[in-house]
Design a protein around this motif. Structure first.
Motif, short mmCIF file in Angstrom:
data_model
loop_
_atom_site.label_atom_id
_atom_site.label_comp_id
_atom_site.label_asym_id
_atom_site.label_seq_id
_atom_site.Cartn_x
_atom_site.Cartn_y
_atom_site.Cartn_z
N VAL A 1 -3.99 -0.92 -13.76
CA VAL A 1 -5.07 -0.59 -12.84
C VAL A 1 -4.87 0.82 -12.30
CG1 VAL A 1 -5.57 -2.96 -12.13
CG2 VAL A 1 -3.91 -1.62 -10.86
N ASP A 2 -5.97 1.39 -11.88
CA ASP A 2 -5.97 2.71 -11.28
C ASP A 2 -5.43 2.60 -9.85
OD1 ASP A 2 -6.60 5.48 -11.23
OD2 ASP A 2 -8.39 5.02 -10.04
N GLU A 3 -4.76 3.63 -9.39
CA GLU A 3 -4.19 3.63 -8.04
C GLU A 3 -5.25 3.40 -6.98
OE1 GLU A 3 -2.06 6.82 -5.07
OE2 GLU A 3 -1.53 6.93 -7.19
N ASP A 4 -6.42 4.02 -7.14
CA ASP A 4 -7.49 3.86 -6.16
C ASP A 4 -7.98 2.41 -6.07
OD1 ASP A 4 -7.38 6.55 -5.57
OD2 ASP A 4 -8.99 7.09 -7.00
N VAL A 5 -8.06 1.73 -7.21
CA VAL A 5 -8.49 0.33 -7.24
C VAL A 5 -7.47 -0.55 -6.51
CG1 VAL A 5 -8.94 -1.64 -8.75
CG2 VAL A 5 -9.81 0.61 -9.38
N ALA A 6 -6.18 -0.29 -6.76
CA ALA A 6 -5.12 -1.07 -6.12
C ALA A 6 -5.12 -0.85 -4.61
CB ALA A 6 -3.77 -0.69 -6.71
N ILE A 7 -5.27 0.39 -4.18
CA ILE A 7 -5.29 0.69 -2.74
C ILE A 7 -6.52 0.06 -2.08
CG2 ILE A 7 -5.59 2.56 -1.05
CD1 ILE A 7 -3.68 4.23 -2.75
N THR B 1 0.84 -1.21 0.00
CA THR B 1 0.00 0.00 0.00
C THR B 1 0.88 1.25 0.00
OG1 THR B 1 -1.75 -1.17 1.20
CG2 THR B 1 -1.83 1.22 1.25
N GLU B 2 1.92 1.24 0.80
CA GLU B 2 2.85 2.39 0.82
C GLU B 2 3.51 2.58 -0.54
OE1 GLU B 2 5.67 2.03 4.01
OE2 GLU B 2 4.09 1.81 5.52
N GLU B 3 3.89 1.49 -1.18
CA GLU B 3 4.52 1.57 -2.50
C GLU B 3 3.54 2.14 -3.54
OE1 GLU B 3 7.67 1.01 -3.60
OE2 GLU B 3 8.22 0.76 -1.50
N VAL B 4 2.30 1.70 -3.47
CA VAL B 4 1.29 2.18 -4.42
C VAL B 4 1.06 3.67 -4.21
CG1 VAL B 4 -1.17 2.07 -5.02
CG2 VAL B 4 0.14 -0.04 -4.77
N GLU B 5 0.95 4.07 -2.96
CA GLU B 5 0.72 5.49 -2.66
C GLU B 5 1.90 6.34 -3.10
OE1 GLU B 5 -0.11 5.31 1.53
OE2 GLU B 5 -2.24 4.94 1.20
N GLY B 6 3.09 5.79 -3.07
CA GLY B 6 4.28 6.54 -3.45
C GLY B 6 4.61 6.45 -4.93
N CYS B 7 3.85 5.69 -5.67
CA CYS B 7 4.12 5.49 -7.10
C CYS B 7 3.74 6.74 -7.89
CB CYS B 7 3.34 4.29 -7.62
SG CYS B 7 3.60 3.98 -9.37
N MET B 8 4.68 7.22 -8.71
CA MET B 8 4.41 8.40 -9.53
C MET B 8 4.72 8.11 -10.98
SD MET B 8 5.82 11.49 -7.23
CE MET B 8 5.23 11.81 -5.61
N GLU B 9 4.53 6.87 -11.39
CA GLU B 9 4.81 6.47 -12.76
C GLU B 9 3.74 7.02 -13.70
OE1 GLU B 9 7.45 4.64 -13.89
OE2 GLU B 9 8.26 4.74 -11.86
N ASP B 10 4.16 7.41 -14.88
CA ASP B 10 3.21 7.89 -15.89
C ASP B 10 2.34 6.75 -16.40
OD1 ASP B 10 4.21 10.44 -15.66
OD2 ASP B 10 5.66 10.18 -17.29
N ASP B 11 2.92 5.54 -16.45
CA ASP B 11 2.20 4.38 -16.97
C ASP B 11 1.17 3.86 -15.97
OD1 ASP B 11 3.89 4.63 -19.09
OD2 ASP B 11 5.21 2.97 -18.50
N GLY B 12 1.21 4.33 -14.77
CA GLY B 12 0.29 3.84 -13.74
C GLY B 12 0.82 2.56 -13.11
N LEU B 13 -0.09 1.79 -12.56
CA LEU B 13 0.28 0.57 -11.87
C LEU B 13 -0.07 -0.65 -12.72
CD1 LEU B 13 -1.19 1.48 -8.39
CD2 LEU B 13 1.22 1.43 -9.01
#
Length: 147
Positions: free
Chosen positions: A94-100, A71-83
């Protein structure tokens, strides 16, 4: 050529010392009744369950930590391609909100199961302690109920 073993008597003093040592170590005969055997069997089953729960708790704690780290990694992810989420052998964007949300749900489930296991292991431990008291009261050092 084989020689037979020869035993020489240690004398009266040695025999007395040997006899006193043997009587101190000699196990006493205690009849194991059906109820006692049932208690011993129940203790054994509880001990196995305790070990299973202990292992599950260890794994659940590890999973909870892994989910929190993710969760911390996802929140800190700033990639243009997303997750990219790995599903089987395929990666899906996937969208960051969906992953979290998914990680939050997994963390919640693991923590809930962890609470259940912790409560159950405490109950198992209490039952084991009660059985230990009963069995040690009757059998003393003739029985070993430690791990």
């Amino acid at each position: 050529k084989h020689r037979p073993a020869v035993y020489s008597s240690p004398g009266a003093a040695g025999e007395a010392a040997l006899t006193s040592c043997m009587s101190a170590v000699e196990p006493r005969d205690i009849e194991v009744e059906r109820e006692d055997q049932q208690r011993i069997n129940q203790f054994s089953r509880l001990n196995l369950r305790y070990d299973e729960l202990d292992e599950e708790i260890r794994l659940l704690k590890k999973n909870v930590q892994t989910f929190k780290d993710a969760t911390e990694e996802v929140e800190g992810c700033m990639e243009d391609d997303g997750l990219m989420l790995k599903v089987g052998e395929v990666f899906a964007q996937v969208d960051e909100d969906v992953a979290i949300e998914k990680l939050s749900k997994l963390t919640e489930q693991a923590e809930s199961r962890l609470t259940q296991c912790t409560d159950e292991i405490e109950e198992v431990k209490s039952n084991m302690d009660d059985l230990k008291k009963l069995l040690y009261a009757k059998f003393g050092s003739s029985i070993n109920l430690e791990k």
